[in-house]
Design an enzyme around this catalytic site. Structure first.
Site, mmCIF file in Angstrom:
data_model
loop_
_atom_site.group_PDB
_atom_site.id
_atom_site.type_symbol
_atom_site.label_atom_id
_atom_site.label_comp_id
_atom_site.label_asym_id
_atom_site.label_seq_id
_atom_site.Cartn_x
_atom_site.Cartn_y
_atom_site.Cartn_z
ATOM 1 N N ASP A 126 0.823 -1.211 0.000
ATOM 2 C CA ASP A 126 0.000 0.000 0.000
ATOM 3 C C ASP A 126 0.853 1.256 0.000
ATOM 4 O O ASP A 126 0.372 2.336 -0.357
ATOM 5 C CB ASP A 126 -0.912 0.010 1.228
ATOM 6 N N ILE A 158 -17.493 2.962 2.995
ATOM 7 C CA ILE A 158 -18.330 4.141 3.247
ATOM 8 C C ILE A 158 -18.414 4.999 1.994
ATOM 9 O O ILE A 158 -19.486 5.463 1.601
ATOM 10 C CB ILE A 158 -17.774 4.955 4.434
#
Length: 337
Positions: free
Chosen positions: A119, A294
């Protein structure tokens, strides 16, 4: 090439089996499991065999942090494993379970190439001014700097947009873990997370940016040691700490009490401020992309964030599905050949 992509989070594992040919990535099966650590590899293989799916030709692993010595996606060997063990100190919530899976996968498939996808890799392009933390040189030389995270998610959005990617884009990866990235011409130039995945935005159980004096106060006045502070900032803060119970935004929307409303309001307030910070780094904004659990599914939170940003001027917004697992599969095919 048949690639098994293992996407280890702090408490669960998402995985997918893909047929990969260059940029083409065909999903054969995808699922997730809460089985922890190395046992997850056995659970995944049992599931694949029960469905008569082919065994992988290569295995790709998501690693949140590669530490200071591994900054690019790479094929895994003994030297890389040693560096990954060092990286546990930078992300103790995420790296240990992922590393346990790497070890088990190497045992289970000793002849198959294994690839680590980081990442942090997307943020290797951060300019010095964004990368540098305001600390003495002897600490900075030891690898204490802004690394940035959710890079595989950001990579996937940049790849999906392709020629439609404008010069100044902010990508908001909002989920249990949450961060923002300022992308100029396809490259990361600033991001909200720093040395670890704890800073930046308010998250499910992590506080995001926090006055370091709070931690000193807790050590001095409340007797907190490093282990207790780690539990506080990794597992007890954020939405869970604000609401007094849940880290799930869906549950917070359904609740009707002051703490639940406060948790939602603080999440939105901090997200707005941090988007503005990314816009300052970019010198303007052409596109704001929402992704993550979300970001993709919670229209109420998206609209609350955007409604406080109209002062910036005109910009587009998009909602896009993150394709972290597909990115893992593509990198694995390229590096395993």
């Amino acid at each position: 090439m048949i690639v098994l992509a293992l996407n280890a989070g702090s408490s669960s594992l998402k995985y997918g089996l893909y047929r990969v040919d260059g940029d083409a990535c065909q999903p054969l099966f995808a699922d997730q499991t809460d089985t922890p650590g190395g046992d997850a590899v056995d659970a995944v293989m049992a599931t694949l065999r029960s469905r008569s799916l082919p065994e992988p030709d290569a295995i790709g692993h998501r690693l949140v942090h590669g530490g200071p010595n591994v900054r690019t996606h790479t094929r895994i060997g003994d030297e890389v494993m040693a560096h990954l063990a060092e990286a546990e100190a930078f992300a103790p919530l995420h790296v240990p379970p992922a590393l346990a899976m790497v070890r088990r996968a190497r045992e289970a498939f000793p002849e198959r190439p294994q690839v680590a996808c980081f990442d942090t890799a997307f943020h290797a392009s951060l300019p010095k001014v964004a990368r540098t933390l305001p600390l003495p040189a002897n600490l900075r030389e030891g690898g204490i700097e802004r690394y940035g995270f959710h890079g595989l998610s950001y990579e996937s959005i940049v790849r999906q947009l392709g020629d439609a990617l404008p010069p100044r884009t902010v990508i908001a990866h909002l989920g249990n873990g949450a961060s923002l990235c300022a992308v100029r011409d396809g490259r990361s130039i600033d991001t909200t997370m720093g040395l670890t995945p704890t800073g930046g935005l308010v998250m499910g159980t992590r506080p995001g940016d926090l006055d370091p004096g709070v931690l000193l106060y807790l050590m001095r006045e409340r007797g907190y040691d490093a282990a207790r502070l780690e539990t506080l900032v990794d597992r007890e803060s954020g939405l869970k700490g604000l609401s007094g119970g849940t880290s799930d935004m869906r549950e917070l929307h359904a609740m009707n009490d002051d703490n639940a409303r406060l948790a939602q309001d603080v999440f939105v307030h901090v997200a707005r401020k941090q988007v503005a910070a990314m816009v300052a780094s970019l010198g303007g904004l052409d596109l704001l992309v929402f992704t993550g659990g979300i970001g993709e599914n919670d229209a109420v939170t998206r609209e609350a964030i955007v409604s406080g940003l109209h002062w910036i001027g005109r910009f587009q917004t998009r909602v896009m599905r993150t394709e972290e697992d597909e990115q893992i599969a593509r990198h694995t095919q390229r590096l395993a050949m």
